[in-house]
Design a protein around this motif. Sequence first.
Motif, PDB file in Angstrom:
ATOM      1  N   ARG A  33       4.342 -10.306   4.825  1.00 28.55           N
ATOM      2  CA  ARG A  33       5.496 -10.243   6.001  1.00 28.55           C
ATOM      3  C   ARG A  33       6.401  -9.478   4.881  1.00 28.55           C
ATOM      4  O   ARG A  33       6.627  -9.157   3.978  1.00 28.55           O
ATOM      5  CB  ARG A  33       6.376 -12.072   5.250  1.00 28.55           C
ATOM      6  CG  ARG A  33       5.585 -12.833   5.770  1.00 28.55           C
ATOM      7  CD  ARG A  33       5.730 -14.111   4.638  1.00 28.55           C
ATOM      8  NE  ARG A  33       7.086 -14.816   5.081  1.00 28.55           N
ATOM      9  CZ  ARG A  33       8.016 -15.411   4.815  1.00 28.55           C
ATOM     10  NH1 ARG A  33       7.043 -15.994   3.629  1.00 28.55           N
ATOM     11  NH2 ARG A  33       9.289 -15.866   4.450  1.00 28.55           N
ATOM     12  N   PHE A  34       7.145  -8.777   5.729  1.00 28.12           N
ATOM     13  CA  PHE A  34       8.512  -7.652   5.611  1.00 28.12           C
ATOM     14  C   PHE A  34       9.665  -8.551   5.745  1.00 28.12           C
ATOM     15  O   PHE A  34      10.535  -9.076   6.162  1.00 28.12           O
ATOM     16  CB  PHE A  34       8.440  -6.784   6.302  1.00 28.12           C
ATOM     17  CG  PHE A  34       6.813  -5.849   6.581  1.00 28.12           C
ATOM     18  CD1 PHE A  34       6.520  -5.211   6.080  1.00 28.12           C
ATOM     19  CD2 PHE A  34       5.924  -6.378   7.868  1.00 28.12           C
ATOM     20  CE1 PHE A  34       5.055  -4.744   6.439  1.00 28.12           C
ATOM     21  CE2 PHE A  34       4.380  -5.986   7.888  1.00 28.12           C
ATOM     22  CZ  PHE A  34       4.065  -4.891   7.068  1.00 28.12           C
ATOM     23  N   SER A  35      10.317  -7.701   4.344  1.00 30.76           N
ATOM     24  CA  SER A  35      12.016  -7.838   3.784  1.00 30.76           C
ATOM     25  C   SER A  35      12.375  -7.434   5.731  1.00 30.76           C
ATOM     26  O   SER A  35      12.077  -5.988   6.267  1.00 30.76           O
ATOM     27  CB  SER A  35      12.319  -7.003   3.086  1.00 30.76           C
ATOM     28  OG  SER A  35      12.277  -5.479   3.863  1.00 30.76           O
ATOM     29  N   THR A  36      13.853  -8.767   5.333  1.00 31.03           N
ATOM     30  CA  THR A  36      14.747  -8.634   6.979  1.00 31.03           C
ATOM     31  C   THR A  36      16.100  -8.247   7.037  1.00 31.03           C
ATOM     32  O   THR A  36      16.653  -7.923   7.589  1.00 31.03           O
ATOM     33  CB  THR A  36      14.169  -9.351   7.776  1.00 31.03           C
ATOM     34  OG1 THR A  36      14.566 -11.289   6.452  1.00 31.03           O
ATOM     35  CG2 THR A  36      12.828  -9.665   8.452  1.00 31.03           C
ATOM     36  N   ILE A 188       2.724  -6.005 -14.198  1.00 30.23           N
ATOM     37  CA  ILE A 188       3.007  -7.148 -13.551  1.00 30.23           C
ATOM     38  C   ILE A 188       1.599  -7.094 -12.947  1.00 30.23           C
ATOM     39  O   ILE A 188       2.010  -6.673 -11.965  1.00 30.23           O
ATOM     40  CB  ILE A 188       4.490  -7.767 -12.987  1.00 30.23           C
ATOM     41  CG1 ILE A 188       4.951  -6.544 -13.872  1.00 30.23           C
ATOM     42  CG2 ILE A 188       4.190  -8.561 -12.353  1.00 30.23           C
ATOM     43  CD1 ILE A 188       6.731  -7.051 -13.036  1.00 30.23           C
ATOM     44  N   PRO A 189       0.505  -7.967 -12.828  1.00 32.23           N
ATOM     45  CA  PRO A 189      -0.219  -8.110 -12.294  1.00 32.23           C
ATOM     46  C   PRO A 189      -0.058  -9.007 -10.502  1.00 32.23           C
ATOM     47  O   PRO A 189       0.545  -9.930 -10.502  1.00 32.23           O
ATOM     48  CB  PRO A 189      -0.589  -9.533 -12.825  1.00 32.23           C
ATOM     49  CG  PRO A 189      -1.230  -8.692 -14.077  1.00 32.23           C
ATOM     50  CD  PRO A 189       0.795  -8.535 -14.098  1.00 32.23           C
ATOM     51  N   GLY A 190      -0.557  -8.903  -9.841  1.00 33.11           N
ATOM     52  CA  GLY A 190       0.089  -9.199  -8.437  1.00 33.11           C
ATOM     53  C   GLY A 190       0.624  -8.288  -7.466  1.00 33.11           C
ATOM     54  O   GLY A 190       1.266  -9.335  -6.716  1.00 33.11           O
ATOM     55  N   ILE A 191       1.596  -7.799  -8.329  1.00 36.52           N
ATOM     56  CA  ILE A 191       1.762  -6.171  -7.531  1.00 36.52           C
ATOM     57  C   ILE A 191       1.582  -5.207  -7.412  1.00 36.52           C
ATOM     58  O   ILE A 191       0.637  -4.562  -7.186  1.00 36.52           O
ATOM     59  CB  ILE A 191       3.562  -6.245  -7.953  1.00 36.52           C
ATOM     60  CG1 ILE A 191       3.860  -7.153  -8.572  1.00 36.52           C
ATOM     61  CG2 ILE A 191       4.142  -5.024  -7.520  1.00 36.52           C
ATOM     62  CD1 ILE A 191       5.227  -7.797  -7.980  1.00 36.52           C
ATOM     63  N   TYR A 192       1.707  -5.511  -5.831  1.00 33.18           N
ATOM     64  CA  TYR A 192       0.926  -4.074  -4.601  1.00 33.18           C
ATOM     65  C   TYR A 192       1.792  -2.625  -4.550  1.00 33.18           C
ATOM     66  O   TYR A 192       2.519  -3.104  -4.169  1.00 33.18           O
ATOM     67  CB  TYR A 192      -0.355  -4.155  -3.741  1.00 33.18           C
ATOM     68  CG  TYR A 192      -1.190  -5.236  -4.360  1.00 33.18           C
ATOM     69  CD1 TYR A 192      -2.670  -4.738  -4.278  1.00 33.18           C
ATOM     70  CD2 TYR A 192      -0.886  -6.709  -4.805  1.00 33.18           C
ATOM     71  CE1 TYR A 192      -3.219  -6.062  -4.619  1.00 33.18           C
ATOM     72  CE2 TYR A 192      -1.584  -7.830  -4.924  1.00 33.18           C
ATOM     73  CZ  TYR A 192      -3.067  -7.594  -5.563  1.00 33.18           C
ATOM     74  OH  TYR A 192      -3.845  -8.222  -5.572  1.00 33.18           O
ATOM     75  N   PHE A 193       0.888  -1.769  -4.038  1.00 32.14           N
ATOM     76  CA  PHE A 193       1.626  -0.372  -3.196  1.00 32.14           C
ATOM     77  C   PHE A 193       0.972  -0.329  -2.075  1.00 32.14           C
ATOM     78  O   PHE A 193      -0.231   0.004  -2.545  1.00 32.14           O
ATOM     79  CB  PHE A 193       2.129   0.106  -4.155  1.00 32.14           C
ATOM     80  CG  PHE A 193       2.522   1.837  -3.048  1.00 32.14           C
ATOM     81  CD1 PHE A 193       3.918   1.366  -3.455  1.00 32.14           C
ATOM     82  CD2 PHE A 193       2.574   2.945  -2.966  1.00 32.14           C
ATOM     83  CE1 PHE A 193       5.220   2.387  -2.467  1.00 32.14           C
ATOM     84  CE2 PHE A 193       2.880   3.358  -2.530  1.00 32.14           C
ATOM     85  CZ  PHE A 193       5.018   3.665  -2.238  1.00 32.14           C
ATOM     86  N   ILE A 220       8.985  -5.454   0.366  1.00 26.19           N
ATOM     87  CA  ILE A 220      10.263  -4.546   0.779  1.00 26.19           C
ATOM     88  C   ILE A 220       9.314  -3.298   1.507  1.00 26.19           C
ATOM     89  O   ILE A 220       8.657  -2.607   0.978  1.00 26.19           O
ATOM     90  CB  ILE A 220      10.701  -4.332  -0.423  1.00 26.19           C
ATOM     91  CG1 ILE A 220      11.210  -6.082  -1.047  1.00 26.19           C
ATOM     92  CG2 ILE A 220      11.870  -3.505  -0.716  1.00 26.19           C
ATOM     93  CD1 ILE A 220      11.450  -5.174  -2.438  1.00 26.19           C
ATOM     94  N   VAL A 221      10.237  -3.121   2.223  1.00 21.58           N
ATOM     95  CA  VAL A 221       9.986  -2.117   3.372  1.00 21.58           C
ATOM     96  C   VAL A 221      10.913  -0.633   2.599  1.00 21.58           C
ATOM     97  O   VAL A 221      11.763  -0.905   2.318  1.00 21.58           O
ATOM     98  CB  VAL A 221      10.499  -1.838   4.661  1.00 21.58           C
ATOM     99  CG1 VAL A 221       9.721  -0.793   5.526  1.00 21.58           C
ATOM    100  CG2 VAL A 221       9.572  -3.170   5.345  1.00 21.58           C
ATOM    101  N   PHE A 227       5.272   0.446   1.420  1.00 19.77           N
ATOM    102  CA  PHE A 227       5.521  -1.122   1.096  1.00 19.77           C
ATOM    103  C   PHE A 227       5.301  -1.614  -0.554  1.00 19.77           C
ATOM    104  O   PHE A 227       4.279  -1.444  -0.645  1.00 19.77           O
ATOM    105  CB  PHE A 227       5.308  -1.978   2.679  1.00 19.77           C
ATOM    106  CG  PHE A 227       5.108  -1.534   3.768  1.00 19.77           C
ATOM    107  CD1 PHE A 227       5.860  -0.962   4.385  1.00 19.77           C
ATOM    108  CD2 PHE A 227       3.128  -1.093   4.349  1.00 19.77           C
ATOM    109  CE1 PHE A 227       6.255  -1.077   5.890  1.00 19.77           C
ATOM    110  CE2 PHE A 227       3.595  -0.461   5.455  1.00 19.77           C
ATOM    111  CZ  PHE A 227       4.854  -0.618   6.025  1.00 19.77           C
ATOM    112  N   HIS A 228       6.350  -1.969  -1.080  1.00 12.61           N
ATOM    113  CA  HIS A 228       5.901  -2.658  -2.212  1.00 12.61           C
ATOM    114  C   HIS A 228       5.966  -4.172  -1.878  1.00 12.61           C
ATOM    115  O   HIS A 228       6.987  -4.285  -1.484  1.00 12.61           O
ATOM    116  CB  HIS A 228       7.384  -2.328  -2.902  1.00 12.61           C
ATOM    117  CG  HIS A 228       6.727  -1.949  -5.016  1.00 12.61           C
ATOM    118  ND1 HIS A 228       6.447  -1.180  -4.877  1.00 12.61           N
ATOM    119  CD2 HIS A 228       6.379  -3.081  -5.701  1.00 12.61           C
ATOM    120  CE1 HIS A 228       6.468  -1.084  -6.306  1.00 12.61           C
ATOM    121  NE2 HIS A 228       6.459  -2.041  -6.655  1.00 12.61           N
TER     122      HIS A 228
END
Length: 257
Positions: A33-36, A188-193, A220-221, A227-228
């Motif tokens: 899902r992308f930020s809108t 922070i585990p669970g964050i991806y680039f 977040i685009v 994307f982060h």
Amino acid sequence: MTSHRSVAAGLILGVSGCAGVPQAPPATTATVRFSTQVHLRDCDIVATARPLADAQAVDCGVSRSSEERLKARSCVEAAEAAGKPFIAIFHLPGIDSAISQALIRSATGERFQLWYDSDPGGGNGRYRSYISRKACERFAPDANDEAALRCESQTDAFGTIVCRGTEYSLGPPQSAAGLVCMRDDRYIPGIYFCDRPQESKAPIDADFKPVPPGTSLACIVESESSFHCASSPRMGGILGLRWQQDPPPEASPKGGP
């Protein structure tokens, strides 16, 4: 605190999808899902902390200098020894952003910490700030700073975000096909680039891998292809993503801005 890659706070107006009747993808499909839409506000640790203190709490003040923090620490320790509720707010020396800490004990003995960072990515981004709340078993001396106290907690590693300078709404789930990601979890585990190789103008690092089946990301685009992302509502809160109930997923959208 400096993250592996800073999170951009740009306004993303929307995402587009393919025409046709939406159909739910198989359960094994990875979705994203992308930020809108972006929502901006200021985070103020003093304004956030004061209402949380009991009316009869000992006020150990707002300290900025090392001397003031030493006095505030002594005040906290004295209140603890007497079993009294208290509130103390410390503005701490930061490396590449402004950080602050509020320590609060209630009349019932509950202890918790509020932690403020003006820009987790490093810098002076006004709207990148956040405040988190974490339950504490006790406030212990900080071995690295004689004027500081630290929150000891064995069950609440990151706490709960209570304010984000920037928050993003999310669009509907889309197929994550074509998206490659690497963990960005030094802090922070669970964050991806993540990136889209076919849209990127720079070489993709070998550490970037396709999104595993069944994974749900919220992103977040940051640019046309970068994307982060977070892998859960809890981690999404750290990035400032408003992770709400998922609407029906789209069949095969383009993805991205």
